[in-house]
Scaffold this motif. Structure first.
Motif, PDB file in Angstrom:
ATOM      1  N   UNK A 152      24.859  30.724  43.037  1.00 25.80           N
ATOM      2  CA  UNK A 152      25.729  31.735  43.628  1.00 25.80           C
ATOM      3  C   UNK A 152      26.560  31.225  44.785  1.00 25.80           C
ATOM      4  N   UNK A 183      31.543  29.534  44.790  1.00 24.64           N
ATOM      5  CA  UNK A 183      32.913  30.003  44.897  1.00 24.64           C
ATOM      6  C   UNK A 183      33.049  31.093  45.967  1.00 24.64           C
ATOM      7  N   UNK A 213      34.557  34.611  46.576  1.00 20.49           N
ATOM      8  CA  UNK A 213      34.969  35.678  45.655  1.00 20.49           C
ATOM      9  C   UNK A 213      36.400  36.193  45.844  1.00 20.49           C
ATOM     10  N   UNK A 236      38.504  27.173  28.555  1.00 20.55           N
ATOM     11  CA  UNK A 236      38.592  28.479  29.195  1.00 20.55           C
ATOM     12  C   UNK A 236      40.053  28.782  29.512  1.00 20.55           C
ATOM     13  N   UNK A 237      40.509  29.910  29.011  1.00 21.87           N
ATOM     14  CA  UNK A 237      41.912  30.270  29.164  1.00 21.87           C
ATOM     15  C   UNK A 237      42.026  31.497  30.058  1.00 21.87           C
ATOM     16  N   UNK A 252      44.346  35.624  40.193  1.00 23.31           N
ATOM     17  CA  UNK A 252      43.363  36.685  40.400  1.00 23.31           C
ATOM     18  C   UNK A 252      42.195  36.160  41.222  1.00 23.31           C
ATOM     19  N   UNK A 253      41.630  37.042  42.073  1.00 19.91           N
ATOM     20  CA  UNK A 253      40.472  36.628  42.859  1.00 19.91           C
ATOM     21  C   UNK A 253      39.345  36.225  41.920  1.00 19.91           C
ATOM     22  N   UNK A 257      36.336  36.512  42.211  1.00 18.39           N
ATOM     23  CA  UNK A 257      35.290  37.529  42.138  1.00 18.39           C
ATOM     24  C   UNK A 257      35.482  38.502  40.981  1.00 18.39           C
ATOM     25  N   UNK A 258      36.698  38.550  40.429  1.00 17.98           N
ATOM     26  CA  UNK A 258      36.928  39.456  39.304  1.00 17.98           C
ATOM     27  C   UNK A 258      36.527  38.823  37.974  1.00 17.98           C
ATOM     28  N   UNK A 259      36.202  37.519  37.986  1.00 20.66           N
ATOM     29  CA  UNK A 259      35.738  36.873  36.757  1.00 20.66           C
ATOM     30  C   UNK A 259      34.263  37.203  36.527  1.00 20.66           C
ATOM     31  N   UNK A 260      33.814  37.035  35.299  1.00 15.21           N
ATOM     32  CA  UNK A 260      32.401  37.250  35.008  1.00 15.21           C
ATOM     33  C   UNK A 260      31.595  36.066  35.544  1.00 15.21           C
ATOM     34  N   UNK A 285      32.145  32.854  33.626  1.00 17.27           N
ATOM     35  CA  UNK A 285      33.443  32.225  33.877  1.00 17.27           C
ATOM     36  C   UNK A 285      33.464  31.530  35.230  1.00 17.27           C
ATOM     37  N   UNK A 286      32.814  32.162  36.222  1.00 17.89           N
ATOM     38  CA  UNK A 286      32.750  31.543  37.553  1.00 17.89           C
ATOM     39  C   UNK A 286      32.013  30.217  37.485  1.00 17.89           C
ATOM     40  N   UNK A 302      40.957  27.493  22.909  1.00 20.05           N
ATOM     41  CA  UNK A 302      40.816  28.469  23.973  1.00 20.05           C
ATOM     42  C   UNK A 302      41.033  29.858  23.408  1.00 20.05           C
ATOM     43  N   UNK A 303      40.042  30.685  23.578  1.00 21.06           N
ATOM     44  CA  UNK A 303      40.157  32.038  23.044  1.00 21.06           C
ATOM     45  C   UNK A 303      40.626  32.992  24.132  1.00 21.06           C
ATOM     46  N   UNK A 341      47.759  43.725  45.078  1.00 18.01           N
ATOM     47  CA  UNK A 341      46.809  42.752  45.590  1.00 18.01           C
ATOM     48  C   UNK A 341      47.238  42.192  46.941  1.00 18.01           C
ATOM     49  N   UNK A 389      29.675  28.770  50.641  1.00 21.81           N
ATOM     50  CA  UNK A 389      30.413  28.149  49.541  1.00 21.81           C
ATOM     51  C   UNK A 389      31.423  27.152  50.091  1.00 21.81           C
ATOM     52  N   UNK A 446      41.342  44.742  43.040  1.00 23.45           N
ATOM     53  CA  UNK A 446      40.348  43.683  42.903  1.00 23.45           C
ATOM     54  C   UNK A 446      39.415  43.946  41.731  1.00 23.45           C
ATOM     55  N   UNK A 488      35.438  44.888  42.842  1.00 29.19           N
ATOM     56  CA  UNK A 488      34.506  43.919  43.411  1.00 29.19           C
ATOM     57  C   UNK A 488      34.988  43.520  44.771  1.00 29.19           C
ATOM     58  N   UNK A 489      34.035  43.147  45.610  1.00 32.93           N
ATOM     59  CA  UNK A 489      34.418  42.756  46.957  1.00 32.93           C
ATOM     60  C   UNK A 489      35.287  41.513  46.903  1.00 32.93           C
TER      61      UNK A 489
END
Lengths: 282, 347
Positions: free
Chosen positions: A111, A114, A116, A158-159, A165-166, A168-171, A174-175, B6-7, B23, B226, B343, B346-347
């Protein structure tokens, strides 16, 4: 847990000698008889393992087996109390994670990889931002950064449409993928992944496992630390079982089935006892 | 196994222009600025608010907020507060005035020494926060009260009054006045501080968006663990920002002392909150990691418009702070709302 001899067709735990006999290449990373104690607590006892380039080395262990301590020794957070750490055959001691990183050993923490709220490409280059301009007045080469980030992520399969985009919005998967792609791009020769799938769902885990294989195919020695033998068996080439601070088994991909790995990991007899207790069919 | 094609995930909607706009941290402030401007243009009784003269008035009030609010915003993005920034404006002005009047150093050497002093205060703030691990809120609050005491105590000891006066008799005052306290655009007389404000805005925006250091500012505020793990020098980044904030406070102190040719010992006390309001109205997250310099500039503009607009509307200026309080709350509410939407919750 007592001696882990699974029932049925017994896998032959290869001895260290047998393992080195097959390995003609110099291991990217190697531990020789490493022990680590904290005061009176012996966290790791006499660990010997090696990570070859272009392979996935899995370290399996239950909670409290010493996985975290092992990671911290490999990534330079802790120094071994005794024994040797070898990078490409050379004995090394790392004073900090930064030094380990300099030697090509990158660690992706679950965790802590990155930020977020920052965009994907800014995260990708964090700490290693490309710059242009004259001496004294340098600025971010953001066009190049975006371009490289997109290309590197594509190379890992990964596309992302929107690199702004931040992250933090990725799953979660993906992160992890971005963190892995980042480590690969910045020249990691050994990639240590700390429980990369433990917090993820089935599909997300699949995504991460795919990236692990991608990294391996790019010639990187991957250390995959997990307590999930199913995930380990899907991508691993060599498996080390860690229990109460010591390595109890070592398997090669060719000589072990998933069931054997599961049983060895859980302690075959204990698992059967548990199954019986729960009244399960299997 | 070869590289998988890439999908494209059908669930990822292409970020629209609107989402991209939402944003931006300063959007809420921009809307607020338009609303506030319209409000005061309509309720104006002097007929000057919406003219160039009126603009010269409110930009003057905004500039003295913005010059410090922008570095305060950068510091807030990096996850730290500086509550001593307001009183340091007073300390800097007093020091500069005293060096020039009591020790007859000449105005330029006094200015240079003032900046050195402010940098040292920033360094102390930064070091104490980093070394003790205490919240910067506490460390700089302590610095706030210490400086407040020193300002009053030392001024009384040295001048027997609570102010330093007669700065205009120092050597080189005319040239310093040209740089820090002159006006431009003849009939309307914009204050030169407005130029300083814009310069600070441009430099801060450039640093934040186009340099490596700017990336680090966002990173240390967003997640310092991080950032450290990826090799960002967290300590150095934060300490640099504390020093920058102090230097900006010193700049404003110098501007003040040269403009008024004197300085009160209580000057600047309470202003630190005005700077924080400007930064927060401008879209900075109190928890760090998000915000912009342009946002803080817009926030400062809103505050400047409020100060001047309330007077021009013929309302009692005692109500100014109520207005600021309401604006602060409304802006944060709007920022949080659109921020959350953009966002993806999410934070």
């Amino acid at each position: 847990m007592t001696d882990t001899q699974p029932t049925g067709s017994t896998p032959t735990p290869s001895t260290p000698q047998a393992a080195t006999a097959t390995a003609t290449v110099v291991p990217a990373l190697q531990l020789k008889n490493v022990s680590k104690s904290f005061g009176s607590v012996l966290a790791l006892r006499d660990i010997s393992l090696h990570v070859d380039p272009g392979t996935v080395t899995c370290v399996l262990g239950d909670n409290g087996a010493g996985k975290s301590t092992l990671i911290k020794i490999l990534s330079g957070v802790h120094q071994p109390s005794s024994g040797e750490l070898l990078v490409k055959g050379q004995a090394r001691t790392f004073a900090s994670p930064r030094e380990a990183l300099g030697a090509g050993i990158a660690t992706v923490y679950q965790d802590l990889a990155t930020v977020p709220l920052m965009s994907v490409w800014r995260n990708f280059f964090l700490g290693n931002e490309p710059q242009r301009g004259i001496r004294g007045l340098k600025f971010l080469d953001s066009a190049k950064a975006r371009e490289t980030c997109r290309a590197e992520l594509l190379a890992m399969g990964i596309d992302l449409r929107d690199l702004e985009q931040p992250i933090g919005t990725l799953s979660g998967g993906e992160r992890q993928a971005v963190a892995i792609a980042r480590a690969v791009y910045f020249g990691a020769e050994v990639l240590i992944l700390d429980e990369p799938t433990s917090a993820l769902g089935v599909k997300q885990s699949g995504v991460v496992l795919k990236y692990i294989r991608q990294a391996k195919e790019r010639g990187i020695g991957v250390v995959f630390i997990t307590h999930n033998p199913h995930h380990a068996h899907m991508v691993g080439d060599r498996f080390y079982l860690l229990n109460r601070g010591a390595l109890t088994n070592e398997f090669e991909k060719a000589t072990v089935t998933r069931e054997q790995l599961v049983k060895a990991m859980a302690g075959g007899a204990e698992l059967e006892a548990l199954a019986h207790e729960l009244g399960a069919d299997r | 196994m070869t590289t998988p094609p890439a999908k494209v995930d059908e669930r990822i909607v292409q970020a629209s222009r609107l989402t991209r706009l939402l944003r931006r941290p300063e959007l809420g402030a921009l809307i607020g600025a338009v609303v506030v401007y319209t409000l005061f243009a309509v309720s104006d009784r002097t007929g000057t608010f919406a003219t160039i003269t009126g603009t010269a008035n409110w930009t003057d009030a905004a500039s003295v907020v913005g010059i410090v609010a922008i570095p305060v915003a950068l510091l807030m993005i990096a996850g730290e507060f500086d509550l001593s920034s307001g009183v340091l404006v007073g300390s800097s002005g007093l020091l500069c005035g005293m060096l020039a009047t009591q020790y007859h150093l000449g105005i330029w050497p006094s200015i240079i020494l003032t900046f050195v002093f402010a940098a040292a205060i920033g360094l102390i703030n930064g070091w104490l926060v980093m070394l003790t691990g205490l919240p910067s809120f506490i460390v700089t609050l302590a610095m706030f009260f210490s400086l407040r005491g020193i300002n009053l105590g030392l001024t009384k000891v040295l001048t027997d009054t609570v102010r330093v006066a007669g700065v205009d008799k120092a050597d080189g005052f005319a040239s310093a006045q040209a740089v820090f306290a002159s006006t431009f655009w003849a009939p309307y007389n914009f204050k030169i501080a407005v130029i300083w404000w814009l310069v600070v805005t441009v430099i801060a925006t450039f640093v934040l968006t186009k340099t490596r250091f700017g990336n680090w500012i966002y990173a240390v505020g967003g997640d310092s663990n991080a950032a450290r793990n990826t090799g960002v020098p967290v300590r150095r980044t934060k300490i640099t920002l504390f020093v920058t904030t102090s230097l900006a406070a010193a700049l404003l102190g110098v501007i003040d002392v040269i403009r008024f040719k004197s300085m009160q010992a209580g000057q600047g006390v309470g202003e630190e909150f005005t700077y924080i309001i400007a930064a927060v109205v401008g879209g900075c997250l109190l928890t760090g990691g998000f915000g912009s310099a342009i946002g803080a500039t817009i926030g400062a503009s809103i505050i400047g418009m409020a100060f001047i607009g309330i007077a021009f509307a013929g309302w009692n200026t005692d109500w100014t702070f109520l207005f600021l309080g309401v604006i602060l709350f409304a802006a944060v509410l709007v920022n949080t709302f659109i921020g959350r939407r953009a966002q993806g919750a999410k934070k």
